[in-house]
Design a protein around this motif. Structure first.
Motif, PDB file in Angstrom:
ATOM      1  N   ASP A   1     -13.177 -38.213  -7.544  1.00  0.00           N
ATOM      2  CA  ASP A   1     -13.185 -37.163  -6.561  1.00  0.00           C
ATOM      3  C   ASP A   1     -12.037 -36.308  -6.563  1.00  0.00           C
ATOM      4  N   GLU A   2     -12.369 -35.161  -6.120  1.00  0.00           N
ATOM      5  CA  GLU A   2     -11.458 -33.857  -6.249  1.00  0.00           C
ATOM      6  C   GLU A   2     -10.433 -34.096  -7.454  1.00  0.00           C
ATOM      7  N   ILE A   3     -10.982 -34.142  -8.723  1.00  0.00           N
ATOM      8  CA  ILE A   3     -10.378 -34.493  -9.980  1.00  0.00           C
ATOM      9  C   ILE A   3      -9.315 -33.135 -10.055  1.00  0.00           C
ATOM     10  N   ASN A   4      -9.474 -31.933  -9.487  1.00  0.00           N
ATOM     11  CA  ASN A   4      -8.629 -30.717 -10.021  1.00  0.00           C
ATOM     12  C   ASN A   4      -7.365 -30.873  -8.937  1.00  0.00           C
ATOM     13  N   ARG A   5      -7.249 -31.790  -8.144  1.00  0.00           N
ATOM     14  CA  ARG A   5      -6.013 -32.068  -7.413  1.00  0.00           C
ATOM     15  C   ARG A   5      -4.961 -33.080  -8.080  1.00  0.00           C
TER      16      ARG A   5
END
Length: 312
Positions: A102-106
């Motif tokens: 979940d929200e890998i780009n964070r």
């Protein structure tokens, strides 16, 4: 053998207005590919992944990515147990059938890259020990649009290339929004996804997909598309050999979920954009005059399409 349409129907009941995305996720599952979902928060990405795992009776794990998540939080760790006086291996959430990143780009690039081995080779290496993952294994990663978010780390090309599909989820239509309110307004989360198929059935379908026939003319069509991206004046980063293989596998999966054991040109066209766009990059000149979708569609339109009657 169970018809795959029963699985599609059950998922469409649980997830309103996402028939197209569900089909692509099923294609990814059948060829053990991974899916990147991009949309604003609150659009049902997590529910899609959870319902998907429930319907195939798979092991589901969710990992919320934040800047302080470490690679060991993803893959696992070997730690010393003082009572047993020995090292114990504890595998992380990658030991699952469906992993929701979940929200890998964070997450930091270092943590993002910890998924590379798992996604490509279906295994992880912890302190020199290699552990095979469960089968099937699929990563469903989510990200919010990078350009409107603070504190994100855009996925590098090598990471993006590991995703079979990148799907952009739009807002629901007026009618879809009405259905969502009627269905979930009283008791959010009350509706459960039925367990439709077993993992063994999924594995059996995957073997069938491998037997889908691909005519030589279809292979030529795919090769021409891929090579044209490499020589286009406005494209700085064209499609790799991994991308051409992904295009082939996705087209076979598209044929299978549409009830055919042979690939048609429409199967290839159906998967081109979600397979290819996230793997490509425009040159600085190209960004001034075009967008990638326009260029890709123009490029494909210039290639002669095989006659469907000849590819069966």
């Amino acid at each position: 053998m169970l018809n795959i349409s029963l699985l599609q129907d059950e998922l469409n009941k649980a997830i309103v207005g996402r028939e197209k995305e569900i089909n692509f996720m099923l294609m990814g599952l059948l060829v053990q590919g991974h899916v990147l979902l991009e949309s604003v928060p609150g659009s049902g990405k997590t529910m899609m992944a959870k319902s998907f795992a429930d319907a195939i009776q798979g092991e589901f794990k969710r990992l919320q990515f934040t800047p302080d998540v470490l690679p060991s939080d993803v893959t696992g760790i070997s730690f010393f147990h003082p009572q047993k006086q020995s090292f114990i291996l504890r595998v992380g959430p990658v030991m699952s059938n469906i992993l929701l990143a979940d929200e890998i780009n964070r997450a930091t690039p270092r943590t993002q890259s910890s998924l590379l081995e798992a996604m490509e080779e279906k295994q992880v290496t912890i302190d020199g020990e290699t552990i095979k993952l469960l089968s099937p294994f699929m990563v469903i990663a989510t990200q919010n649009p990078v350009e409107s978010q603070q504190g994100t780390f855009p996925l590098p090309a090598a990471q993006l290339d590991r995703f079979l599909f990148k799907l952009t989820i739009d807002y629901p239509t007026l009618e879809e929004e009405r259905i969502i309110l009627q269905k979930f307004g009283r008791a959010p989360g009350e509706i459960k996804t039925k367990k439709i198929v077993s993992l063994e059935q999924v594995e059996a379908w995957s073997k069938e997909v491998k037997e889908v026939v691909v005519h030589e003319d279809i292979l030529t069509y795919i090769i021409q598309i891929v090579h044209k991206t490499r020589s286009h004046p406005y494209i700085e980063l064209g499609l790799s050999s991994r991308a051409s293989l992904a295009l082939l596998q996705a087209a076979k999966a598209s044929a299978f979920i549409n009830g055919r054991m042979y690939v048609t040109p429409d199967d290839v066209k159906n998967v081109i954009e979600p397979v290819c766009l996230h793997r490509m990059k425009l040159s600085s000149q190209g960004m001034l005059v075009h967008n990638l979708v326009e260029i890709m569609r123009e490029l494909v339109s210039e290639i002669e399409v095989p006659v469907e009657a000849n590819v069966r």
